[in-house]
Design an enzyme around this catalytic site. Structure first.
Site, PDB file in Angstrom:
ATOM      1  N   LYS A  79       0.895  -1.502   0.082  1.00  0.00           N
ATOM      2  CA  LYS A  79      -0.080   0.027  -0.376  1.00  0.00           C
ATOM      3  C   LYS A  79       1.128   1.325  -0.085  1.00  0.00           C
ATOM      4  CE  LYS A  79      -4.643   2.252   2.769  1.00  0.00           C
ATOM      5  NZ  LYS A  79      -5.092   2.267   3.471  1.00  0.00           N
ATOM      6  N   SER A 154      -9.881   1.998   2.178  1.00  0.00           N
ATOM      7  CA  SER A 154      -9.133   2.596   1.408  1.00  0.00           C
ATOM      8  C   SER A 154      -8.133   1.805   1.034  1.00  0.00           C
ATOM      9  CB  SER A 154      -8.515   3.119   2.282  1.00  0.00           C
ATOM     10  OG  SER A 154      -7.649   2.563   3.560  1.00  0.00           O
ATOM     11  N   SER A 178     -10.336  -0.897   6.337  1.00  0.00           N
ATOM     12  CA  SER A 178      -9.418  -0.556   5.473  1.00  0.00           C
ATOM     13  C   SER A 178      -8.503  -1.674   4.377  1.00  0.00           C
ATOM     14  CB  SER A 178      -8.595   0.989   5.049  1.00  0.00           C
ATOM     15  OG  SER A 178      -9.203   1.881   5.465  1.00  0.00           O
TER      16      SER A 178
HETATM   17  N1  GLN Z   1     -12.797   4.208   6.161  1.00  0.00           N
HETATM   18  C1  GLN Z   1     -12.392   4.201   7.045  1.00  0.00           C
HETATM   19  C2  GLN Z   1     -12.802   5.826   6.738  1.00  0.00           C
HETATM   20  O1  GLN Z   1     -12.702   6.452   5.787  1.00  0.00           O
HETATM   21  C3  GLN Z   1     -11.880   3.275   7.931  1.00  0.00           C
HETATM   22  C4  GLN Z   1     -10.447   3.913   6.442  1.00  0.00           C
HETATM   23  C5  GLN Z   1      -9.156   3.188   7.158  1.00  0.00           C
HETATM   24  O2  GLN Z   1      -9.153   1.841   8.107  1.00  0.00           O
HETATM   25  N2  GLN Z   1      -8.403   3.599   6.960  1.00  0.00           N
HETATM   26  O3  GLN Z   1     -11.639   6.912   7.972  1.00  0.00           O
END
Ligand code: GLN
Length: 479
Positions: A79, A154, A178
């Site tokens: 990532k 994400s 995410s």
């Molecule tokens: N979708 C969640 C957010 O926008 C989690 C994102 C994540 O785990 N990095 O914060």
């Protein structure tokens, strides 16, 4: 040439036993990237030349009889919020475009030491803020199973890379879901380890009390293998648990006989009917495999999303203060330093990141701190206490990973609340600091995959992987 195994463990074994070369493996994965990456956009950067050179070096070691690592020759996608020495790391943000870190994240150096080969840096929602990868400054990633749909987020690029066969395994980060949510939406396995089990050194911070690095894989055993490789104490991360990495691969095939599996009777509503149907089938399969299903309640769970969207933005507003045009990437020149900060941040951050910084700054500001941030911390404590009570009765808890299957592009971009609700079942574990994983379990609406989430108490990775292995068997067997 022998056929290339599709799992990391199969690849490592075939290379170590000289049935196949590391170069043949990497060339085959790079060919798959060439064939489909234009359609998918899983990567911000493909490091093909470096990957081939690394593979050749491993083959030379093997030919010379030198020792090789346990993951020697296994391709892995990383990532793009994990620092890679001398290789551009952007967090899918314009503010970091062109920035080359002077060091590797601990997880990256551990994988390299084990012999894994990085194939590229994967796309994400900017600074890991989002649930669909539509917030990337470099354009969205598409779901390999249906390119009109999102891959989740994400870590959408990391999930899509594994689902598209660009790498057998990848790394993501999980602050509120995410890893698990995109794993569910792309039909692969995703693991968020216990907070502190895996080093965060070199992970670009979003919300430091919640962030954790973990793997994506096509099988539960591969996910266990990569978790083992990246876990264990790291003196460079002050929140790292001072224990060696646990042995996890053996748990995967141990079965669930005698285990107690929690069913949450007051689970927040909102899941699609097909998702609930798969969850019920998962309970039935585990019961048939010898587990006992125990009804439990987690009354504070319905407040988790609200608490998260105060705590995570509050921490983000502080963490992202470092992107000021002085130290990293982008600088927009202006008449004085303060105007330069403003102009750089206005041009460099996308809308969602700005929204989070403003929410977080507001929640922390004098006069509102106790009402918002302080209250959210109290809710966080109540959630931890709910889990503590539940784990006195059960070994693990089963829920859906995502309330919905992968949705079409644009479906939720104008409605942040609808987007945030994608993480309603994944966020509570981050607030508690516990491990959780998503295992593909059949399909839901539009034939898209459904993920079942296994939650476990802190350092409960071994029972979690036992249940994950059993779910994988029930869903059609390990590939
Ligand atoms: N979708 C969640 C957010 O926008 C989690 C994102 C994540 O785990 N990095 O914060």
């Amino acid at each position: 040439m022998a056929t290339i195994p599709t799992t990391a463990s199969g690849i490592a074994a075939a290379i170590a036993s000289k049935q196949i070369t590391a170069r043949e493996v990497i060339d085959s994965y790079l060919a798959q990237i060439t064939a489909r990456e234009t359609d998918i956009h899983a990567f911000n950067l493909v490091t093909a030349d470096a990957a081939r050179a690394h593979a050749d070096a491993i083959d030379a070691d093997i030919a010379a009889g030198r020792p090789i690592g346990p993951l020697a020759g296994v391709p892995i996608a990383i990532k793009d919020n994990l620092c890679t020495h001398g290789v551009e790391t952007t967090c899918s943000s314009k503010i970091l475009e062109g920035w080359k870190p002077p060091y590797d994240a601990t997880v990256v150096s551990r994988l390299r030491d084990a012999g894994a080969i990085m194939v590229g840096k994967t796309n994400l929602d900017e600074f890991a803020m989002g649930s669909s990868t539509e917030n990337s400054a470099f354009g969205p990633t598409r779901n390999p199973l249906d390119t009109s749909r999102v891959p989740g987020g994400s870590s959408g690029g990391s999930a899509a890379a594994v689902a598209a066969g660009f790498a057998p395994v990848s790394l993501g980060s999980d602050t509120g879901g995410s890893i698990r949510q995109p794993a569910a939406m792309c039909g692969v396995v995703g693991v968020k380890p216990t907070y502190g089990l895996v080093s965060r050194y070199g992970l670009c911070a979003y919300a430091s009390s919640l962030d954790q690095v973990g793997p994506f894989a096509t099988t539960v055993a591969d996910a266990a293998l990569i978790t083992e490789a990246i876990a264990g104490h790291d003196a460079m991360d002050s929140t790292s648990i001072p224990q060696p990495a646990p042995a996890l691969v053996a748990s995967v095939s141990q079965g669930v006989a005698g285990m107690r599996i929690g069913r949450v009777t007051d689970l927040p509503a909102g899941a699609e009917p097909e998702v609930i149907a798969r969850l019920n089938e998962a309970f039935a399969a585990l019961e048939a495999a010898g587990a006992t299903i125990v009804d439990i309640t987690l009354p504070s769970l319905s407040y988790a999303l609200t608490a998260y969207y105060l705590i995570a933005p509050a921490e983000a507003s502080s963490n992202l203060a470092r992107y000021d045009g002085v130290r990293y990437g982008l600088r927009v020149n202006a008449v004085d330093t303060n105007s330069m900060y403003g102009a750089t941040r206005a041009a460099g951050f996308g809308d969602e990141v700005k929204r989070r910084i403003m929410l977080g700054t507001y929640a922390l500001s004098a006069g509102y701190y106790d009402a918002y941030y302080g209250k959210a911390l109290k809710v966080r404590r109540l959630i931890a206490e709910d889990f503590e009570r539940a784990y006195a009765q059960v070994d693990v808890i089963l829920t859906p990973t995502s309330p919905v299957v992968a949705f079409p592009f644009g479906d939720k971009v104008d409605d942040p609340m609808a987007m945030y609700l994608c993480d309603i079942y994944t966020i509570p574990t981050n607030l508690a600091g516990h491990p959780a994983m998503s295992v593909p379990f059949g399909t839901g609406a539009h034939g898209m995959p459904v993920g079942i989430q296994v939650l476990a108490p802190a350092l409960g990775e071994a029972p979690m992987f036992r249940v994950g292995g059993a779910l994988e068997n029930a869903a059609g067997g390990a590939k």
